[in-house]
Design an enzyme around this catalytic site. Structure first.
Site, PDB file in Angstrom:
ATOM      1  N   GLY A   1      69.673 -36.511  18.243  1.00 49.59           N
ATOM      2  CA  GLY A   1      69.137 -35.402  19.024  1.00 49.59           C
ATOM      3  C   GLY A   1      68.757 -34.189  18.211  1.00 49.59           C
ATOM      4  CD  GLU A   2      71.702 -32.787  13.525  1.00 51.15           C
ATOM      5  OE1 GLU A   2      70.991 -32.963  12.493  1.00 51.15           O
ATOM      6  OE2 GLU A   2      72.930 -32.610  13.480  1.00 51.15           O
TER       7      GLU A   2
ATOM      8  N   GLY B   1      65.450 -16.358  45.655  1.00 48.22           N
ATOM      9  CA  GLY B   1      66.205 -15.800  46.772  1.00 48.22           C
ATOM     10  C   GLY B   1      65.807 -14.374  47.080  1.00 48.22           C
TER      11      GLY B   1
ATOM     12  CD  GLN C   1      73.676 -14.449  29.325  1.00 45.66           C
ATOM     13  OE1 GLN C   1      74.697 -14.344  28.643  1.00 45.66           O
ATOM     14  NE2 GLN C   1      73.087 -15.610  29.557  1.00 45.66           N
TER      15      GLN C   1
ATOM     16  CG  ASP D   1      65.214  -4.717  41.920  1.00 44.84           C
ATOM     17  OD1 ASP D   1      64.402  -4.040  41.242  1.00 44.84           O
ATOM     18  OD2 ASP D   1      65.589  -5.851  41.588  1.00 44.84           O
TER      19      ASP D   1
ATOM     20  CE  LYS E   1      67.758  -6.796  44.412  1.00 40.93           C
ATOM     21  NZ  LYS E   1      67.011  -7.901  43.808  1.00 40.93           N
TER      22      LYS E   1
END
Length: 318
Positions: free
Chosen positions: A41-42, A231, A100, A175, A198
């Site tokens: 997989g490398e 959503g 993040q 938002d 919201k």
């Protein structure tokens, strides 16, 4: 010297269609390279032409699977630097892990900063991206970052639909964090601005509370940078319809469309969802008539040309 010999544009496996469009806008051909995958997989990269003394650009958005696409661009950067490229620019139309960007609770990682460090250490001289989720991510890098904007592309699309100087049109921020993006579109269309207030209960879930602004009887255009599970988008569209909007359109830069997103969009109150091609649209999403894709290729082509010619990139922000 021939520009083809000094400017080299490569593509990873994440979005070769966009890379091909960008090189065509530049009047070039894609530089030759091969991606090798071993039995475990490398991955490895083979640069199949000389890049000595060249300005090299590797085009690779880091959408799902983000870790695999990120690793691929890092390998390309390393291979190009070891092949004596004069400079290497990582062109990342969609910058994965951008959400993040801060600690929201104790012991959270700031993964966007970690990714910035990894790209810099790999040897990239510059990063070229579009509509970062948070502007402060540019400060996570110790190398130049050009953050392009798609707002002109969306503005031109809605102007062509006759939405400029139209009293029946209102632009809606989904938002409070999206007010700046929505304001740019509102100014371009000379339309009023509304905001959805919201409350987010937890990740990937949002509850619409109220709409600030006049939307009754109007064509509402929601604009956001990322559509993930859809959503927020679909609930916002339904709330706008329930509160009297005549039609609801949406514009989103990065169509991540994970989990139940495609079905939600298909069954939603949206009349049309306009997205860019920073991420390749999933095959099942292409079958939905209400989803319209706009190309960002020429914006990236202009930026690449300006970087190569050492001209200002900021002119593209106007």
């Amino acid at each position: 010297m021939d520009i083809q010999k000094k400017l080299k544009i490569f593509t990873g496996t994440a979005h070769p269609e966009l890379a091909k469009e960008i090189t065509e806008c530049c009047g070039l051909e894609l530089a030759k390279s091969s991606l090798l995958r071993f039995s475990d997989g490398e991955k490895s990269v083979q640069i199949d032409e000389s890049v000595r003394g060249c300005d090299a650009f590797i085009i690779q958005p880091t959408h799902m699977p983000a870790a695999e696409h990120l690793m691929e661009v890092l390998i390309y950067i390393d291979a190009l630097k070891r092949a004596s490229a004069k400079s290497v620019t990582a062109v990342i139309p969609y910058f994965g892990y951008a959400r993040q960007d801060r600690k929201t609770k104790a012991r959270d990682p700031i993964t966007a900063k970690l990714v910035a460090n990894i790209i810099s250490v790999a040897g990239a001289d510059r990063v070229l991206t579009m509509d970062l989720h948070a502007d402060q991510i540019q400060g996570f890098f110790d190398i130049p970052v050009d953050n392009l904007f798609s707002r002109n592309i969306f503005a031109e699309y809605f102007i062509d639909k006759g939405f400029k100087n139209n009293d029946d049109v209102v632009v809606v921020a989904p938002d409070h964090g999206g007010i700046v993006r929505a304001r740019h579109l509102a100014v371009a269309l000379k339309a009023p601005l509304a905001i959805i207030d919201k409350r987010r209960q937890k990740a990937n879930q949002a509850e619409v509370m109220n709409v600030i602004g006049d939307i009754k009887g109007k064509k509402a255009i929601m604009i956001d940078d990322i559509i993930d599970t859809a959503g927020t988008l679909t609930k916002g569209a339904q709330a706008l319809k329930d509160l009297g909007a005549e039609e609801v359109y949406a514009a989103c830069v990065h169509p991540v469309l994970s989990g139940p997103a495609i079905e939600r969009v298909k069954d939603s109150a949206l009349k049309e969802l306009v997205v860019s091609n920073t991420i390749p649209l999933k095959p099942e999403a292409r079958e939905i008539e209400k989803i319209k894709v706009l190309s960002v290729a020429c914006v990236f082509s202009d930026a690449i040309t300006r970087i190569f010619e050492e001209r200002s990139v900021s002119a593209l922000f106007n």
